[in-house]
Scaffold this motif. Structure first.
Motif, PDB file in Angstrom:
ATOM      1  N   LEU A 296       2.496 -11.571  34.062  1.00 19.85           N
ATOM      2  CA  LEU A 296       2.239 -11.388  32.633  1.00 19.85           C
ATOM      3  C   LEU A 296       3.516 -11.461  31.809  1.00 19.85           C
ATOM      4  CD1 LEU A 296      -0.390  -8.491  32.828  1.00 19.85           C
ATOM      5  CD2 LEU A 296      -0.808 -10.960  32.684  1.00 19.85           C
ATOM      6  N   LYS A 297       4.589 -10.895  32.328  1.00 20.04           N
ATOM      7  CA  LYS A 297       5.843 -10.863  31.577  1.00 20.04           C
ATOM      8  C   LYS A 297       6.487 -12.232  31.470  1.00 20.04           C
ATOM      9  CE  LYS A 297       6.825  -6.023  32.589  1.00 20.04           C
ATOM     10  NZ  LYS A 297       7.672  -5.051  33.330  1.00 20.04           N
ATOM     11  N   ARG A 298       6.061 -13.188  32.279  1.00 19.85           N
ATOM     12  CA  ARG A 298       6.575 -14.559  32.198  1.00 19.85           C
ATOM     13  C   ARG A 298       5.826 -15.395  31.167  1.00 19.85           C
ATOM     14  NH1 ARG A 298       9.807 -15.942  36.743  1.00 19.85           N
ATOM     15  NH2 ARG A 298       9.912 -14.260  38.287  1.00 19.85           N
ATOM     16  N   CYS A 299       4.802 -14.797  30.544  1.00 29.37           N
ATOM     17  CA  CYS A 299       3.968 -15.527  29.582  1.00 29.37           C
ATOM     18  C   CYS A 299       4.278 -15.071  28.154  1.00 29.37           C
ATOM     19  CB  CYS A 299       2.499 -15.321  29.915  1.00 29.37           C
ATOM     20  SG  CYS A 299       2.077 -15.904  31.583  1.00 29.37           S
ATOM     21  N   ASP A 300       3.792 -15.828  27.186  1.00 28.53           N
ATOM     22  CA  ASP A 300       4.087 -15.546  25.778  1.00 28.53           C
ATOM     23  C   ASP A 300       2.941 -14.864  25.050  1.00 28.53           C
ATOM     24  OD1 ASP A 300       6.754 -17.031  25.466  1.00 28.53           O
ATOM     25  OD2 ASP A 300       5.446 -18.581  26.330  1.00 28.53           O
ATOM     26  N   LEU A 301       1.711 -15.125  25.478  1.00 23.80           N
ATOM     27  CA  LEU A 301       0.526 -14.580  24.819  1.00 23.80           C
ATOM     28  C   LEU A 301      -0.526 -14.323  25.880  1.00 23.80           C
ATOM     29  CD1 LEU A 301      -0.851 -13.940  22.060  1.00 23.80           C
ATOM     30  CD2 LEU A 301      -1.648 -16.309  22.028  1.00 23.80           C
ATOM     31  N   LEU A 302      -1.089 -13.116  25.887  1.00 25.28           N
ATOM     32  CA  LEU A 302      -2.070 -12.723  26.903  1.00 25.28           C
ATOM     33  C   LEU A 302      -3.449 -12.685  26.286  1.00 25.28           C
ATOM     34  CD1 LEU A 302       0.032  -9.872  28.546  1.00 25.28           C
ATOM     35  CD2 LEU A 302       0.005 -12.322  29.097  1.00 25.28           C
ATOM     36  N   TYR A 303      -4.413 -13.273  26.982  1.00 20.41           N
ATOM     37  CA  TYR A 303      -5.734 -13.516  26.391  1.00 20.41           C
ATOM     38  C   TYR A 303      -6.839 -12.895  27.227  1.00 20.41           C
ATOM     39  CZ  TYR A 303      -9.889 -16.177  24.954  1.00 20.41           C
ATOM     40  OH  TYR A 303     -11.147 -16.541  24.526  1.00 20.41           O
ATOM     41  N   PHE A 304      -7.832 -12.325  26.539  1.00 17.81           N
ATOM     42  CA  PHE A 304      -9.092 -11.982  27.196  1.00 17.81           C
ATOM     43  C   PHE A 304     -10.231 -12.282  26.248  1.00 17.81           C
ATOM     44  CE2 PHE A 304      -8.437  -7.978  24.923  1.00 17.81           C
ATOM     45  CZ  PHE A 304      -9.714  -7.538  24.617  1.00 17.81           C
ATOM     46  N   SER A 305     -11.430 -12.360  26.788  1.00 20.61           N
ATOM     47  CA  SER A 305     -12.589 -12.732  25.972  1.00 20.61           C
ATOM     48  C   SER A 305     -13.841 -12.052  26.494  1.00 20.61           C
ATOM     49  CB  SER A 305     -12.780 -14.259  25.979  1.00 20.61           C
ATOM     50  OG  SER A 305     -12.844 -14.746  27.303  1.00 20.61           O
ATOM     51  N   VAL A 306     -14.821 -11.936  25.617  1.00 15.28           N
ATOM     52  CA  VAL A 306     -16.123 -11.389  25.980  1.00 15.28           C
ATOM     53  C   VAL A 306     -17.200 -12.245  25.338  1.00 15.28           C
ATOM     54  CG1 VAL A 306     -15.224  -9.026  26.130  1.00 15.28           C
ATOM     55  CG2 VAL A 306     -16.224  -9.829  23.976  1.00 15.28           C
ATOM     56  N   HIS A 307     -18.412 -12.102  25.856  1.00 17.41           N
ATOM     57  CA  HIS A 307     -19.556 -12.755  25.226  1.00 17.41           C
ATOM     58  C   HIS A 307     -19.973 -11.974  23.979  1.00 17.41           C
ATOM     59  CE1 HIS A 307     -20.296 -15.568  28.511  1.00 17.41           C
ATOM     60  NE2 HIS A 307     -20.104 -14.580  29.358  1.00 17.41           N
ATOM     61  N   VAL A 308     -20.681 -12.648  23.113  1.00 18.48           N
ATOM     62  CA  VAL A 308     -21.295 -11.946  21.983  1.00 18.48           C
ATOM     63  C   VAL A 308     -22.375 -11.037  22.556  1.00 18.48           C
ATOM     64  CG1 VAL A 308     -22.605 -12.193  19.849  1.00 18.48           C
ATOM     65  CG2 VAL A 308     -20.796 -13.842  20.402  1.00 18.48           C
ATOM     66  N   SER A 309     -22.229  -9.736  22.352  1.00 20.98           N
ATOM     67  CA  SER A 309     -23.117  -8.776  22.990  1.00 20.98           C
ATOM     68  C   SER A 309     -23.118  -7.476  22.210  1.00 20.98           C
ATOM     69  CB  SER A 309     -22.658  -8.513  24.433  1.00 20.98           C
ATOM     70  OG  SER A 309     -23.309  -7.392  24.982  1.00 20.98           O
ATOM     71  N   ARG A 310     -24.263  -6.831  22.152  1.00 22.76           N
ATOM     72  CA  ARG A 310     -24.352  -5.529  21.486  1.00 22.76           C
ATOM     73  C   ARG A 310     -23.549  -4.456  22.209  1.00 22.76           C
ATOM     74  NH1 ARG A 310     -29.766  -3.141  21.132  1.00 22.76           N
ATOM     75  NH2 ARG A 310     -30.321  -4.451  22.942  1.00 22.76           N
ATOM     76  N   VAL A 311     -23.246  -4.685  23.475  1.00 25.55           N
ATOM     77  CA  VAL A 311     -22.463  -3.708  24.239  1.00 25.55           C
ATOM     78  C   VAL A 311     -21.138  -3.420  23.546  1.00 25.55           C
ATOM     79  CG1 VAL A 311     -21.209  -3.345  26.395  1.00 25.55           C
ATOM     80  CG2 VAL A 311     -23.535  -4.281  26.450  1.00 25.55           C
ATOM     81  N   TRP A 312     -20.507  -4.461  22.985  1.00 27.30           N
ATOM     82  CA  TRP A 312     -19.177  -4.298  22.396  1.00 27.30           C
ATOM     83  C   TRP A 312     -19.218  -3.613  21.039  1.00 27.30           C
ATOM     84  CZ3 TRP A 312     -16.648  -4.702  26.489  1.00 27.30           C
ATOM     85  CH2 TRP A 312     -16.957  -5.656  27.446  1.00 27.30           C
ATOM     86  N   LYS A 313     -20.393  -3.425  20.500  1.00 29.15           N
ATOM     87  CA  LYS A 313     -20.528  -2.664  19.249  1.00 29.15           C
ATOM     88  C   LYS A 313     -19.975  -1.259  19.412  1.00 29.15           C
ATOM     89  CE  LYS A 313     -24.245  -0.922  16.233  1.00 29.15           C
ATOM     90  NZ  LYS A 313     -25.721  -0.896  16.034  1.00 29.15           N
ATOM     91  N   TYR A 314     -19.946  -0.790  20.637  1.00 23.06           N
ATOM     92  CA  TYR A 314     -19.529   0.591  20.892  1.00 23.06           C
ATOM     93  C   TYR A 314     -18.106   0.662  21.446  1.00 23.06           C
ATOM     94  CZ  TYR A 314     -24.514   0.500  20.407  1.00 23.06           C
ATOM     95  OH  TYR A 314     -25.777   0.251  19.925  1.00 23.06           O
ATOM     96  N   GLY A 315     -17.410  -0.486  21.483  1.00 21.02           N
ATOM     97  CA  GLY A 315     -16.019  -0.501  21.880  1.00 21.02           C
ATOM     98  C   GLY A 315     -15.815  -0.862  23.335  1.00 21.02           C
ATOM     99  N   GLN A 316     -14.556  -1.014  23.704  1.00 21.85           N
ATOM    100  CA  GLN A 316     -14.214  -1.389  25.068  1.00 21.85           C
ATOM    101  C   GLN A 316     -12.997  -0.603  25.528  1.00 21.85           C
ATOM    102  OE1 GLN A 316     -11.220  -2.972  25.913  1.00 21.85           O
ATOM    103  NE2 GLN A 316     -10.484  -3.354  23.854  1.00 21.85           N
ATOM    104  N   SER A 317     -12.897  -0.442  26.832  1.00 25.11           N
ATOM    105  CA  SER A 317     -11.717   0.143  27.461  1.00 25.11           C
ATOM    106  C   SER A 317     -11.556  -0.561  28.803  1.00 25.11           C
ATOM    107  CB  SER A 317     -11.889   1.653  27.644  1.00 25.11           C
ATOM    108  OG  SER A 317     -10.751   2.224  28.255  1.00 25.11           O
ATOM    109  N   LEU A 318     -11.012  -1.766  28.753  1.00 24.30           N
ATOM    110  CA  LEU A 318     -10.946  -2.629  29.924  1.00 24.30           C
ATOM    111  C   LEU A 318      -9.623  -2.453  30.660  1.00 24.30           C
ATOM    112  CD1 LEU A 318     -12.324  -5.894  28.258  1.00 24.30           C
ATOM    113  CD2 LEU A 318     -13.599  -4.285  29.682  1.00 24.30           C
ATOM    114  N   ASN A 319      -9.690  -2.441  31.988  1.00 27.25           N
ATOM    115  CA  ASN A 319      -8.473  -2.364  32.786  1.00 27.25           C
ATOM    116  C   ASN A 319      -7.521  -3.512  32.464  1.00 27.25           C
ATOM    117  OD1 ASN A 319      -8.623  -0.001  34.396  1.00 27.25           O
ATOM    118  ND2 ASN A 319     -10.165  -0.965  35.694  1.00 27.25           N
ATOM    119  N   LYS A 320      -8.077  -4.684  32.187  1.00 24.92           N
ATOM    120  CA  LYS A 320      -7.265  -5.844  31.862  1.00 24.92           C
ATOM    121  C   LYS A 320      -6.371  -5.561  30.653  1.00 24.92           C
ATOM    122  CE  LYS A 320      -9.454  -9.699  31.763  1.00 24.92           C
ATOM    123  NZ  LYS A 320      -8.999 -10.219  33.058  1.00 24.92           N
TER     124      LYS A 320
END
Length: 409
Positions: A296-320
């Motif tokens: 990760l430290k060798r990179c310039d921008l770190l990316y993650f993504s999710v699907h459009v979902s009602r689950v994320w309406k309540y927030g996230q706490s991802l290990n990533k």
């Protein structure tokens, strides 16, 4: 004053497993603060190999935490009938477990998944006159509906919904890893016990630990002289990587930006074939957990993504996200949901999930920043993480919920 806390979760890992270790980390910190903690868990897990043993259960001490592993039906695969049957088997064996050899609990925490553990939790509260906390690590059955494609009318979904509402109504307190769980609970049952957030965290031992990548790995897989956008982790359907690859295709003629995908998963071969004609996309093998930070430290921008979902309406706490913030690099996410962590820290930004053009423009924005500007954003994420998400800090927050009388004293 020392107290005894029982934590019941079918799915729990240890630090050596590198999967699902949050529960153990919290309990270990509670032990260090002078409390006695007992973890009841299963010896069957679809992500972690567990040894067999004779008898109904086996008890051991790990870093001061008393761990009782309950022998439970084995199964293969997250989406299988065997997994559901193992839920019932675990609850039956937990109910029958002789408990007189364990200290009397002041508080019992039952953690999903499985939701069925709430029934044992209610029995234990009645038996010991203790406090009962229901912990939500995944919002079921909503996740089954939104991510698994199940109908709300599916009998399993309906049954789990009834169990979920029972847990919300009958617990003394509710703890979620997601910051906006309170809204979901209110939608399900109206008024409820207090709802708190105790998210994923970072073990202080991991902050300075880590190993360096082998030179041949770097030479083969880390492009030099490029603005590197990295996604590290599992390459599967839940990671919603189609948006990233569509963006890479749009940007294929930009010589500055390169997309690096690090990891393995069910869809890796599919995406490799799909992107075979893209000169700005490369795939690198997964590395041991101890080497992830060096990637990760060798990179310039770190990316993650999710699907459009009602689950994320309540927030996230991802290990990533924890790993990304620890690396001290800016974070960009295709995410439509309740904001948390990344925006709280000022360590990155979100674009709407599935919006390829918005993602492209945001990548350009970061690429045009100076190294110093990007370093400042990454440092903000790193510093915020260490100030707010270490497990000793989170354990203290949890103890205030689990033992309110002591907190008030």
């Amino acid at each position: 004053m020392s107290a005894c806390l029982w934590y019941v979760s079918k799915y729990t890992g240890l630090p050596a497993d590198r999967v699902g270790e949050r529960s153990f980390m919290l309990l270990r910190e509670m032990v260090r603060k002078g409390h006695h903690c007992v973890l009841f868990t299963a010896n069957s897990h679809h992500l972690i190999a567990r040894p067999d043993f004779d008898g109904s259960h086996r008890t051991e001490q790990v870093d001061g935490v008393e761990i009782c592993r309950i022998r439970t039906r084995k199964y293969k695969g997250a989406k299988s009938l065997g997994r559901i049957l193992s839920w019932f088997d675990f609850e039956w064996r937990l109910w029958r477990l002789p408990k007189q050899d364990f200290c009397k609990p002041d508080t019992v925490i039952v953690s999903s998944l499985s939701l069925l553990t709430i029934f044992n939790g209610l029995v234990l509260r009645h038996r010991y006159g203790c406090r009962l906390i229901f912990e939500v690590r995944d919002i079921w059955p909503l996740t089954l509906i939104e991510e698994g494609g199940f109908s709300p009318r599916n009998p399993l979904v309906a049954a789990l919904g009834m169990v979920e509402r029972l847990a919300y109504r009958r617990s003394d307190a509710i703890v979620g890893t997601m910051p906006n769980l309170k809204e979901h609970v209110a939608e399900q049952v109206g008024s409820s016990p207090p709802v708190h957030c105790v998210p994923m965290g970072i073990d202080r031992a991991r902050i300075d630990g880590g190993e360096t990548l082998p030179p041949d790995y770097v030479a083969a897989h880390i492009p030099d002289g490029k603005f590197l956008v990295c996604h590290a982790g599992t390459i599967g359907i839940t990671n919603a990587l189609d948006t990233l690859f569509a963006c890479a295709r749009v940007m294929r003629d930009d010589p500055r930006v390169h997309f690096l995908i690090v990891g393995d998963g069910d869809l890796k071969a599919h995406y490799q074939a799909m992107c075979a004609d893209l000169p700005n996309v490369s795939f690198a093998p997964a590395v041991p957990k101890a080497m992830v930070q060096d990637v990760l430290k060798r990179c310039d921008l770190l990316y993650f993504s999710v699907h459009v979902s009602r689950v994320w309406k309540y927030g996230q706490s991802l290990n990533k996200v924890i790993d990304y913030m620890l690396a001290g690099r800016p974070i960009l996410a295709s995410y439509s949901g309740y904001p948390s962590m990344v925006d709280e820290s000022g360590g990155g930004s979100y674009v709407p999930a599935g919006d390829v053009d918005a993602l492209r423009m945001e990548i350009f924005r970061y690429a045009e920043m100076s190294v110093e500007e990007r370093s400042a954003i990454g440092a903000a994420a790193h510093d915020w993480l260490l100030s707010n998400r270490t497990y000793d800090h989170l354990a203290q927050d949890y103890l205030k919920i689990a033992l309110p009388a002591q907190a008030a004293a």
